[in-house]
Design an enzyme around this catalytic site. Structure first.
Site, PDB file in Angstrom:
ATOM      1  CB  THR A  30      -0.968   0.014   1.198  1.00  0.00           C
ATOM      2  OG1 THR A  30      -0.215  -0.149   2.407  1.00  0.00           O
ATOM      3  CG2 THR A  30      -2.004  -1.104   1.077  1.00  0.00           C
ATOM      4  NE  ARG A 100       5.159  -8.197   7.122  1.00  0.00           N
ATOM      5  CZ  ARG A 100       4.339  -8.154   6.072  1.00  0.00           C
ATOM      6  NH1 ARG A 100       4.308  -9.185   5.228  1.00  0.00           N
ATOM      7  NH2 ARG A 100       3.570  -7.119   5.865  1.00  0.00           N
ATOM      8  CG  ASN A 164      -1.225  -8.037  -2.360  1.00  0.00           C
ATOM      9  OD1 ASN A 164      -0.951  -9.115  -2.863  1.00  0.00           O
ATOM     10  ND2 ASN A 164      -0.384  -7.025  -2.333  1.00  0.00           N
ATOM     11  N   GLY A 227      -2.453 -10.321 -15.014  1.00  0.00           N
ATOM     12  CA  GLY A 227      -1.135 -10.307 -15.644  1.00  0.00           C
ATOM     13  C   GLY A 227      -1.183  -9.961 -17.118  1.00  0.00           C
ATOM     14  N   GLY A 257       1.162  -5.081  -9.333  1.00  0.00           N
ATOM     15  CA  GLY A 257      -0.228  -4.849  -8.962  1.00  0.00           C
ATOM     16  C   GLY A 257      -0.426  -3.539  -8.223  1.00  0.00           C
ATOM     17  CG  ASP A 258       1.871  -3.022  -4.807  1.00  0.00           C
ATOM     18  OD1 ASP A 258       0.893  -3.749  -4.536  1.00  0.00           O
ATOM     19  OD2 ASP A 258       3.032  -3.264  -4.422  1.00  0.00           O
TER      20      ASP A 258
END
Length: 307
Positions: A30, A100, A164, A227, A257-258
């Site tokens: 994002t 993360r 996503n 795609g 995609g972003d």
């Protein structure tokens, strides 16, 4: 009023270069979209939580450089952002490796100041989030986020959901992922799913099946990214197919995609039709996959604008 508030996590990025060595950058699905929206002239803020370390400072500086609003970025003393490493194969397909679990972004809606972040969402023209955003939060955080999303809808905001889906982020718990995705789609007005992800999460047989399923939640506009096969769009009660203008051999598909989502949403906010917006998304994504890393140099992006 901020045009768009993007919500999620931005991390330190290590991407392998052509010489085999890793270069330092920053990214997150994002956040990548927020940067590309800002470059397109859309006033954009990014909602997340960072630490007070060197890298968090560099991330804040990058956001400032890109014109992305930072007053929805909370900072937590003694913490550090997440890290991911990208490797790519000879076809440009990428593999991610994450560190993360202790990222402060996961606690955004449980930190002091979360109410102010929610208020900014509610007063925005659009709120943009993803399946990865949803995977970050505890049930408490999700409840607060979804409530803010719902309230934003009552104020007239577009709620834009990129489905996503990354199984690792859900610990392999597909049932919980489906439940949370369904709650998000009930509150979304625009959905921008990737067909490959929809197959993995829902077992959809075709992009049309994805549209048929998502519209049952009341989503008014659905763009299924597929795609090189282009995009299938449902809008204004009609289904249209928008192919890519030209197929390219990707160097690195990170951020494809972003960037499509940013190109699409920016065009829609400027008044373009869904078909015109999809072409803008294809053009930007086509440029992004010809460069390594999630965020391409500004000069390359400006070349897309000048098409």
């Amino acid at each position: 009023m901020t045009s768009v508030v993007c919500v999620g996590e931005v991390m330190v990025e290590l991407a392998r270069g052509a010489d085999g060595r890793f270069g330092l950058g920053f990214g997150g699905d994002t956040f990548n979209t927020a940067v590309y929206l800002s470059r397109a002239g859309i006033e954009t803020a990014y909602a997340t939580a960072l630490g007070d370390d060197l890298f968090s400072g560099q991330l804040m500086a990058l956001a400032a450089l890109e014109g992305v609003g930072r007053d929805t970025m909370l900072q937590v003393k003694g913490r550090m952002p997440g890290l991911y490493l990208i490797t790519t194969d000879d076809k440009g397909e990428r593999t991610f490796h994450y560190w993360r679990d202790t990222s402060p972004a996961r606690a955004l809606f449980e930190l002091e100041g979360w109410q102010e972040v929610a208020e900014r969402m509610v007063t925005a023209r659009a709120v943009y989030f993803s399946g990865i955003t949803l995977s970050l939060y505890t049930n408490t955080g999700l409840g607060r986020f979804l409530a803010a999303l719902e309230l934003a809808g009552t104020k007239g905001a577009q709620r834009v959901f990129d489905g996503n889906f990354r199984p690792r982020g859900w610990g392999g718990d597909l049932a919980r992922a489906r439940t949370v995705f369904a709650e998000a789609m009930k509150r979304a007005s625009i959905a921008l799913p990737t067909f490959e992800d929809e197959v993995a999460l829902w077992g959809d047989a075709s992009p049309m099946a994805t549209i048929e399923r998502i519209t049952t939640y009341g989503v008014r506009e659905v763009v299924v990214k597929n795609g090189p096969a282009g995009a299938l769009i449902y809008a204004d009660g009609q289904v249209i197919e928008v192919p890519v203008e030209r197929e390219v051999l990707p160097v690195d598909t990170t951020g494809a995609g972003d960037s499509f989502n940013a190109g699409y949403l920016a065009a829609r906010l400027k008044g373009a039709s869904p078909a015109e917006a999809a072409l803008e998304g294809h053009r930007l994504a086509g440029a992004v996959i010809m460069h390594r890393g999630a965020l391409i140099p500004r000069a390359a992006h400006e070349g897309v604008w000048a098409h």
